[in-house]
Design an enzyme around this catalytic site. Structure first.
Site, mmCIF file in Angstrom:
data_model
loop_
_atom_site.group_PDB
_atom_site.id
_atom_site.type_symbol
_atom_site.label_atom_id
_atom_site.label_comp_id
_atom_site.label_asym_id
_atom_site.label_seq_id
_atom_site.Cartn_x
_atom_site.Cartn_y
_atom_site.Cartn_z
ATOM 1 C CG ASP A 6 -2.122 -0.895 1.026
ATOM 2 O OD1 ASP A 6 -2.607 -0.979 -0.122
ATOM 3 O OD2 ASP A 6 -2.576 -1.513 2.007
ATOM 4 C CG HIS A 37 -3.777 -0.236 -3.414
ATOM 5 N ND1 HIS A 37 -4.571 -0.507 -2.329
ATOM 6 C CD2 HIS A 37 -4.449 0.688 -4.144
ATOM 7 C CE1 HIS A 37 -5.674 0.236 -2.389
ATOM 8 N NE2 HIS A 37 -5.615 0.973 -3.475
ATOM 9 N N GLY A 113 -6.531 4.581 3.640
ATOM 10 C CA GLY A 113 -5.753 5.553 4.384
ATOM 11 C C GLY A 113 -5.087 5.011 5.635
ATOM 12 N N GLY A 115 -4.382 1.366 8.213
ATOM 13 C CA GLY A 115 -4.541 -0.061 8.446
ATOM 14 C C GLY A 115 -5.394 -0.296 9.690
ATOM 15 C CG ASP A 146 -6.738 -3.323 0.112
ATOM 16 O OD1 ASP A 146 -6.320 -3.788 1.187
ATOM 17 O OD2 ASP A 146 -6.143 -2.443 -0.542
ATOM 18 N N GLY A 168 -3.854 -7.592 6.273
ATOM 19 C CA GLY A 168 -2.713 -6.943 6.915
ATOM 20 C C GLY A 168 -2.664 -7.360 8.363
HETATM 21 ZN ZN ZN Z 1 -4.252 -1.852 -0.676
#
Ligand code: ZN
Length: 185
Positions: A6, A37, A113, A115, A146, A168
């Site tokens: 990310d 991404h 924006g 996690g 995602d 994540g």
């Molecule tokens: Zn992502």
């Protein structure tokens, strides 16, 4: 299996994360497919840097650029895959015309924006909408999810047509091996 990286620029989203230099170091230690991404404004400025760093796929947001399709074509011309990411509020119709030009569609199930956010309820319906759209166009590409993927939401989105789950916190919080095993179940 792929690694999803990310990239945030502090403009398109408030946070700032890593850049091409870090991707380059990741490339050095793994042969895994690297999916980058880009949550950044005007991604067309940086696609070459991210390609040169070793990305196998670059995913952009349509609303981040005024040259969406030319940026997608530019990515593909460099010999790597191109994808589009949809924020929770971005309607599926936004990409309707472009599905044949995509190598992947990424449905964001949290606001991009940060996690560690919780899965937004109802976003699984968008996954099903994308699946139907691809079927209608006879296109067979991965549908990624995602955001907020955990043991519970993984089976929910998979049952709606998601083929790639990006996790994540669900992977890295606690025992990584154990976490990965439970996600695959
Ligand atoms: Zn992502």
């Amino acid at each position: 299996r792929r690694l999803h990286l990310d990239i945030m620029d502090g403009h398109f989203v408030p946070n700032i994360t890593i850049g091409p230099v870090v991707i380059k170091s990741i490339r050095r230690i793994t042969g895994l497919y690297l999916q980058t991404h880009l949550m950044i404004e005007k991604p067309e400025r940086y696609i070459k840097d991210f390609k040169d760093a070793g990305s196998d796929c670059i995913i952009i947001h349509k609303e981040a650029t005024s040259n969406f399709i030319s940026t997608i074509k530019k990515i593909k011309k460099m010999g790597i895959d191109a994808g589009v990411a949809l924020r929770p509020k971005t309607p599926v119709g936004t990409v309707k015309r472009f599905v044949r030009d995509m190598d992947m569609i990424l449905v964001m199930t949290v606001e991009p924006g940060f996690g560690g956010q919780a899965f937004l309820e109802g976003t699984e319906k968008k996954v099903a909408e994308i699946k139907a759209l691809l079927k209608k166009n006879n296109v067979s590409i991965p549908i990624g999810v995602d955001g907020g993927v955990n043991v519970k939401t993984a089976s929910l989105v998979a049952s709606h047509g998601a083929t790639h789950l990006i996790a994540g916190n669900a992977v890295f919080k606690g025992n990584v091996i154990k976490n990965i095993k439970s996600l695959y179940n």
